[in-house]
Design an enzyme around this catalytic site. Structure first.
Site, mmCIF file in Angstrom:
data_model
loop_
_atom_site.group_PDB
_atom_site.id
_atom_site.type_symbol
_atom_site.label_atom_id
_atom_site.label_comp_id
_atom_site.label_asym_id
_atom_site.label_seq_id
_atom_site.Cartn_x
_atom_site.Cartn_y
_atom_site.Cartn_z
ATOM 1 N N ALA A 133 3.759 -2.870 4.244
ATOM 2 C CA ALA A 133 5.165 -4.277 4.904
ATOM 3 C C ALA A 133 6.208 -4.375 3.970
ATOM 4 O O ALA A 133 6.708 -5.322 3.911
ATOM 5 C CB ALA A 133 3.631 -5.614 4.143
ATOM 6 N N TYR A 134 5.898 -4.109 2.738
ATOM 7 C CA TYR A 134 7.387 -4.191 1.580
ATOM 8 C C TYR A 134 8.450 -3.053 2.480
ATOM 9 O O TYR A 134 8.914 -1.904 3.055
ATOM 10 C CB TYR A 134 7.368 -2.786 0.841
ATOM 11 C CG TYR A 134 6.505 -3.176 -0.098
ATOM 12 C CD1 TYR A 134 5.972 -4.099 -0.260
ATOM 13 C CD2 TYR A 134 6.524 -2.304 -1.165
ATOM 14 C CE1 TYR A 134 4.551 -4.647 -1.126
ATOM 15 C CE2 TYR A 134 5.034 -2.737 -2.596
ATOM 16 C CZ TYR A 134 4.295 -3.635 -1.901
ATOM 17 O OH TYR A 134 3.764 -4.266 -3.315
ATOM 18 N N GLY A 135 9.502 -4.304 3.120
ATOM 19 C CA GLY A 135 11.006 -4.292 3.958
ATOM 20 C C GLY A 135 10.501 -3.458 5.463
ATOM 21 O O GLY A 135 11.174 -2.902 5.987
#
Length: 320
Positions: free
Chosen positions: A52-54
């Site tokens: 989910a990061y970035g």
């Protein structure tokens, strides 16, 4: 850097980990490169990321930089699955289909055949046995070496760990990730005891109280800080309220007396708390990381630890 065993497993990591939440968004490629290089030069091994990061860009950047700066076998890559932001809304999907799809995407973005630690990002609506079956499959297929959970509460952690222990051949839980700092000590009530009971390693995220314990917000909100950004202000705001100020001032006072920075005092308290394996540092630059790495040879005096316990919520029940 000293290494620690992750719970009762055979996995070992550096006792500080590098988080990548802001990579490819607030942290530029060059800043990420400098931060990772500094971390590796200090013998850091644990790097934590998530699908989910970035929207996956953090994993892409991490995969590229690890390929350029390190040997794959010398780092411990941990990632997470089951959480995403879609159309501005947070979505949790811990179904077997979604989790394995996330993991396959993570491996592709990271440019690796396996991750060292694969974690469920949050408790979801899918039956826990279905969620955990995805972990078993990933281990059997060699897609991950160890599995863990993130942001579970105490009973959820205990249920998942018990389920995996119930039948031989299931992949045992290795670790849990949880917010833990002098401004967030709820983990001591159930999660840290659960981790001790089931032999789980503990990776605290936001060990610096979402940046507030560094003291940078004591008088104002600095330009360029997370609290000043449109997408992170909500994250920091809860710790800018009056109830946090006494803890921040106590950390600053201790730092002054010990000739350390508030960041270092707050980090040392978490790093050496009972049950903790490795706090995850969200440093955006090599300079920010350097202050944390300078704590390697340091420990807090017992009197300071006790005083910080008292001012931030009372005695630590697992301490000594």
């Amino acid at each position: 850097m000293e290494t620690r065993r992750v719970g009762s497993s055979g996995l070992r990591t550096s006792r500080l980990g590098l988080g990548t939440l802001t990579w490819a968004r607030d942290t530029t490629d060059e800043q990420a490169r400098g931060t990772l290089q500094t971390f590796l030069e200090a013998d850091g091994t644990l790097i934590d990321t998530a699908a989910a990061y970035g929207a996956g860009d953090a994993e892409r950047l991490l995969g590229r930089l690890v390929g350029e700066l390190a040997r794959r076998e010398d780092v411990v890559i941990a990632t997470k699955a089951g959480f995403a932001v879609r159309d501005g809304k947070r979505v949790v999907d811990t179904s077997r289909r979604a989790l394995l799809r996330d993991l396959a995407g993570s491996l592709e973005r990271l440019g690796t055949d396996y991750v060292d630690l694969w974690q469920i990002h949050a408790w979801g609506e899918a039956p826990i046995e279905e969620t955990l079956s995805a972990m078993d499959h990933a281990v059997r297929q060699g897609m991950t070496r160890y599995v863990g959970v993130s942001n579970f509460v105490g009973w959820q952690t205990a249920q998942a760990a018990t389920w995996q222990k119930a039948v031989p051949g299931r992949a045992p839980l290795t670790s849990l990730q949880v917010e833990y700092s002098l401004l967030a000590r709820r983990a001591e009530m159930e999660l840290l005891p659960a981790a001790a009971a089931f032999g789980l390693g503990v990776f605290p995220w936001s060990p610096l109280g979402r940046g507030v314990l560094t003291g940078q917000y004591r008088s104002r909100i600095p330009k360029g800080s997370r609290a000043a950004s449109d997408h992170f202000a909500w994250f920091v705001q809860p710790y800018l309220e009056q109830r946090s100020k006494g803890v921040v001032e106590a950390v600053a006072l201790a730092a002054e007396g010990l000739d350390l920075t508030p960041l270092q005092v707050a980090l040392l308290w978490v790093r050496d708390a009972p049950g903790v394996t490795a706090p995850l540092l969200g440093a955006r630059t090599a300079g920010q990381l350097a202050a944390a790495l300078a704590t390697e040879e340091l420990t807090l005096p017992a009197e300071i630890v006790s005083a910080l316990d008292d001012v931030s919520g009372g005695p630590h029940l697992l301490r000594g």
